[in-house]
Design a protein around this motif. Structure first.
Motif, PDB file in Angstrom:
ATOM      1  N   ALA A  27      -3.508  -8.087  33.162  1.00 25.65           N
ATOM      2  CA  ALA A  27      -2.284  -7.457  33.125  1.00 25.65           C
ATOM      3  C   ALA A  27      -1.543  -7.386  34.540  1.00 25.65           C
ATOM      4  O   ALA A  27      -0.690  -7.844  34.852  1.00 25.65           O
ATOM      5  CB  ALA A  27      -1.847  -6.110  32.267  1.00 25.65           C
ATOM      6  N   ALA A  28      -2.519  -6.749  35.451  1.00 23.74           N
ATOM      7  CA  ALA A  28      -2.157  -6.729  36.808  1.00 23.74           C
ATOM      8  C   ALA A  28      -1.833  -7.912  37.674  1.00 23.74           C
ATOM      9  O   ALA A  28      -1.045  -8.404  38.133  1.00 23.74           O
ATOM     10  CB  ALA A  28      -3.221  -5.823  37.710  1.00 23.74           C
ATOM     11  N   ASP A  29      -2.994  -8.834  37.167  1.00 23.13           N
ATOM     12  CA  ASP A  29      -2.754 -10.236  37.800  1.00 23.13           C
ATOM     13  C   ASP A  29      -1.704 -11.068  37.364  1.00 23.13           C
ATOM     14  O   ASP A  29      -1.150 -11.705  37.982  1.00 23.13           O
ATOM     15  CB  ASP A  29      -4.238 -11.109  37.420  1.00 23.13           C
ATOM     16  N   ALA A  30      -1.182 -10.909  36.062  1.00 26.62           N
ATOM     17  CA  ALA A  30      -0.369 -11.801  35.606  1.00 26.62           C
ATOM     18  C   ALA A  30       1.128 -10.894  35.685  1.00 26.62           C
ATOM     19  O   ALA A  30       2.074 -11.464  35.440  1.00 26.62           O
ATOM     20  CB  ALA A  30      -0.563 -11.890  34.102  1.00 26.62           C
ATOM     21  N   VAL A  31       1.111  -9.997  36.092  1.00 27.02           N
ATOM     22  CA  VAL A  31       2.355  -8.881  36.282  1.00 27.02           C
ATOM     23  C   VAL A  31       2.967  -8.659  34.705  1.00 27.02           C
ATOM     24  O   VAL A  31       4.193  -9.117  34.700  1.00 27.02           O
ATOM     25  CB  VAL A  31       3.296  -9.667  37.329  1.00 27.02           C
ATOM     26  N   ARG A  32       2.136  -8.426  33.702  1.00 28.09           N
ATOM     27  CA  ARG A  32       2.668  -8.197  32.596  1.00 28.09           C
ATOM     28  C   ARG A  32       1.726  -7.249  31.941  1.00 28.09           C
ATOM     29  O   ARG A  32       0.937  -7.023  31.975  1.00 28.09           O
ATOM     30  CB  ARG A  32       3.146  -9.617  31.760  1.00 28.09           C
ATOM     31  N   SER A  33       2.736  -6.780  30.719  1.00 28.54           N
ATOM     32  CA  SER A  33       1.910  -5.918  30.074  1.00 28.54           C
ATOM     33  C   SER A  33       1.641  -6.602  28.625  1.00 28.54           C
ATOM     34  O   SER A  33       2.333  -7.151  28.154  1.00 28.54           O
ATOM     35  CB  SER A  33       2.690  -4.535  29.680  1.00 28.54           C
ATOM     36  N   PHE A  34       0.509  -5.875  28.026  1.00 22.35           N
ATOM     37  CA  PHE A  34      -0.038  -6.662  26.492  1.00 22.35           C
ATOM     38  C   PHE A  34      -0.123  -5.516  25.561  1.00 22.35           C
ATOM     39  O   PHE A  34       0.026  -4.346  25.738  1.00 22.35           O
ATOM     40  CB  PHE A  34      -1.338  -7.146  26.826  1.00 22.35           C
ATOM     41  N   VAL A  35       0.295  -6.099  24.438  1.00 22.27           N
ATOM     42  CA  VAL A  35       0.115  -5.255  23.154  1.00 22.27           C
ATOM     43  C   VAL A  35      -1.436  -5.472  22.792  1.00 22.27           C
ATOM     44  O   VAL A  35      -1.599  -7.006  22.612  1.00 22.27           O
ATOM     45  CB  VAL A  35       1.054  -5.623  21.918  1.00 22.27           C
ATOM     46  N   PRO A  82       4.630  15.388  23.829  1.00 17.16           N
ATOM     47  CA  PRO A  82       6.019  15.989  23.753  1.00 17.16           C
ATOM     48  C   PRO A  82       6.541  16.429  24.971  1.00 17.16           C
ATOM     49  O   PRO A  82       7.818  16.413  25.421  1.00 17.16           O
ATOM     50  CB  PRO A  82       5.551  17.170  22.742  1.00 17.16           C
ATOM     51  N   TYR A  83       5.730  16.389  26.123  1.00 14.47           N
ATOM     52  CA  TYR A  83       6.078  16.909  27.277  1.00 14.47           C
ATOM     53  C   TYR A  83       6.619  15.681  28.279  1.00 14.47           C
ATOM     54  O   TYR A  83       7.321  15.926  29.131  1.00 14.47           O
ATOM     55  CB  TYR A  83       5.043  17.622  28.175  1.00 14.47           C
ATOM     56  N   ARG A  84       6.469  14.637  27.683  1.00 18.96           N
ATOM     57  CA  ARG A  84       6.846  13.185  28.464  1.00 18.96           C
ATOM     58  C   ARG A  84       8.203  13.008  28.027  1.00 18.96           C
ATOM     59  O   ARG A  84       8.641  12.834  26.897  1.00 18.96           O
ATOM     60  CB  ARG A  84       5.878  12.061  28.057  1.00 18.96           C
ATOM     61  N   GLU A  85       9.151  12.734  29.012  1.00 19.41           N
ATOM     62  CA  GLU A  85      10.331  12.124  28.641  1.00 19.41           C
ATOM     63  C   GLU A  85      10.287  10.682  28.135  1.00 19.41           C
ATOM     64  O   GLU A  85       9.406   9.870  28.271  1.00 19.41           O
ATOM     65  CB  GLU A  85      11.169  12.069  30.097  1.00 19.41           C
ATOM     66  N   PRO A  86      11.293  10.145  27.291  1.00 22.58           N
ATOM     67  CA  PRO A  86      11.393   8.832  27.033  1.00 22.58           C
ATOM     68  C   PRO A  86      11.244   7.656  28.230  1.00 22.58           C
ATOM     69  O   PRO A  86      11.612   8.228  29.031  1.00 22.58           O
ATOM     70  CB  PRO A  86      12.581   8.645  26.157  1.00 22.58           C
ATOM     71  N   GLY A  87      10.783   6.853  27.967  1.00 23.25           N
ATOM     72  CA  GLY A  87      10.520   5.620  28.858  1.00 23.25           C
ATOM     73  C   GLY A  87      11.818   4.758  29.213  1.00 23.25           C
ATOM     74  O   GLY A  87      12.888   5.088  28.294  1.00 23.25           O
ATOM     75  N   PRO A  88      11.555   3.868  30.084  1.00 28.14           N
ATOM     76  CA  PRO A  88      13.016   3.020  30.044  1.00 28.14           C
ATOM     77  C   PRO A  88      13.098   1.973  28.914  1.00 28.14           C
ATOM     78  O   PRO A  88      12.497   1.788  28.283  1.00 28.14           O
ATOM     79  CB  PRO A  88      12.652   2.239  31.394  1.00 28.14           C
ATOM     80  N   THR A  89      14.539   1.737  29.026  1.00 26.95           N
ATOM     81  CA  THR A  89      14.869   0.498  27.947  1.00 26.95           C
ATOM     82  C   THR A  89      14.221  -0.554  28.589  1.00 26.95           C
ATOM     83  O   THR A  89      14.177  -0.905  29.755  1.00 26.95           O
ATOM     84  CB  THR A  89      16.251   0.421  27.567  1.00 26.95           C
ATOM     85  N   GLU A  90      14.291  -1.459  27.817  1.00 25.76           N
ATOM     86  CA  GLU A  90      14.095  -3.273  28.480  1.00 25.76           C
ATOM     87  C   GLU A  90      12.438  -3.241  29.029  1.00 25.76           C
ATOM     88  O   GLU A  90      12.276  -4.331  29.563  1.00 25.76           O
ATOM     89  CB  GLU A  90      14.964  -3.360  29.294  1.00 25.76           C
ATOM     90  N   LEU A  91      11.585  -2.285  28.684  1.00 28.15           N
ATOM     91  CA  LEU A  91      10.322  -2.484  29.189  1.00 28.15           C
ATOM     92  C   LEU A  91       9.438  -3.480  28.278  1.00 28.15           C
ATOM     93  O   LEU A  91       9.649  -3.172  27.152  1.00 28.15           O
ATOM     94  CB  LEU A  91       9.469  -1.406  29.275  1.00 28.15           C
ATOM     95  N   ARG A  92       8.997  -4.730  28.692  1.00 25.96           N
ATOM     96  CA  ARG A  92       8.680  -5.857  27.916  1.00 25.96           C
ATOM     97  C   ARG A  92       7.078  -5.719  27.814  1.00 25.96           C
ATOM     98  O   ARG A  92       6.308  -5.459  28.778  1.00 25.96           O
ATOM     99  CB  ARG A  92       9.013  -7.068  28.509  1.00 25.96           C
ATOM    100  N   PHE A  93       6.546  -6.041  26.717  1.00 31.11           N
ATOM    101  CA  PHE A  93       5.190  -6.213  26.487  1.00 31.11           C
ATOM    102  C   PHE A  93       4.915  -7.558  25.638  1.00 31.11           C
ATOM    103  O   PHE A  93       5.710  -7.762  24.939  1.00 31.11           O
ATOM    104  CB  PHE A  93       4.604  -4.967  25.725  1.00 31.11           C
ATOM    105  N   ASP A  94       3.913  -8.135  26.157  1.00 31.74           N
ATOM    106  CA  ASP A  94       3.525  -9.739  25.125  1.00 31.74           C
ATOM    107  C   ASP A  94       2.878  -9.378  24.130  1.00 31.74           C
ATOM    108  O   ASP A  94       1.496  -8.745  24.137  1.00 31.74           O
ATOM    109  CB  ASP A  94       2.773 -10.350  26.572  1.00 31.74           C
ATOM    110  N   TYR A  95       3.303  -9.646  23.110  1.00 33.47           N
ATOM    111  CA  TYR A  95       2.516  -9.648  21.921  1.00 33.47           C
ATOM    112  C   TYR A  95       2.044 -11.067  21.299  1.00 33.47           C
ATOM    113  O   TYR A  95       2.979 -11.823  20.737  1.00 33.47           O
ATOM    114  CB  TYR A  95       3.424  -8.954  20.746  1.00 33.47           C
ATOM    115  N   GLY A  96       0.969 -11.610  21.766  1.00 38.76           N
ATOM    116  CA  GLY A  96       0.642 -12.875  21.323  1.00 38.76           C
ATOM    117  C   GLY A  96       1.590 -14.072  21.855  1.00 38.76           C
ATOM    118  O   GLY A  96       1.724 -14.788  20.919  1.00 38.76           O
ATOM    119  N   GLY A  97       2.097 -13.877  22.787  1.00 36.30           N
ATOM    120  CA  GLY A  97       3.103 -14.728  23.517  1.00 36.30           C
ATOM    121  C   GLY A  97       4.707 -14.283  23.081  1.00 36.30           C
ATOM    122  O   GLY A  97       5.421 -15.235  23.681  1.00 36.30           O
ATOM    123  N   HIS A  98       4.888 -13.613  22.539  1.00 38.20           N
ATOM    124  CA  HIS A  98       6.322 -12.951  21.913  1.00 38.20           C
ATOM    125  C   HIS A  98       6.557 -11.815  22.734  1.00 38.20           C
ATOM    126  O   HIS A  98       5.799 -10.744  22.793  1.00 38.20           O
ATOM    127  CB  HIS A  98       6.366 -12.832  20.497  1.00 38.20           C
TER     128      HIS A  98
END
Length: 137
Positions: A27-35, A82-98
């Motif tokens: 993920a770090a090498d490709a600068v993307r996140s994965f499911v 429960p102590y974590r705030e919601p994350g940002p919108t539009e955070l993208r993860f790659d799910y089998g190329g989608h």
């Protein structure tokens, strides 16, 4: 475990950690996140369309601060701290190329807790207990 274009059979917590280290580096090498779909051993050949598809987890990894954990078993839902705030919108993860864009409330998990969910699931084949759970809507 299955993620974009790859799969690996793991049976121990140590093997899960090694696989997740590799996914994080990829993920770090490709600068993307994965499911990553975490399945019980012996289930890798099944499709989610199969009637006997087992309970499993979907874990979103690769972002430095945010992750998600979805329970794909009875009742469904997502894990959160429960102590974590919601994350940002539009955070993208790659799910089998989608692209997958989790809801901000799903992103109330750190990468460390998401990894722990994967290792706990492999050890127990049950929904991880260290997270709170929001049922599927």
């Amino acid at each position: 475990m299955i993620w974009t274009g790859e799969s690996r059979t793991v049976a121990t917590v140590a093997e899960v950690d090694i696989a997740l280290d590799g996914i994080a580096a990829q993920a770090a090498d490709a600068v993307r996140s994965f499911v990553v779909t975490v399945l019980p051993a012996g289930s890798e050949h099944l499709s989610s369309f199969d009637e006997d598809f087992p309970d499993c987890l979907e874990v979103g990894l690769g972002h430095p601060d945010r992750a998600f954990v979805r329970w794909m078993g009875d009742g469904g839902g997502y894990g959160y701290k429960p102590y974590r705030e919601p994350g940002p919108t539009e955070l993208r993860f790659d799910y089998g190329g989608h692209p997958v864009y989790p809801e901000p409330n799903e992103l109330r998990v750190s990468p460390i807790h998401a990894r722990r969910a994967g290792t706990e699931f492999i050890a127990t084949c049950k929904r991880p207990t260290h997270l709170h759970w929001q049922p599927a809507e």
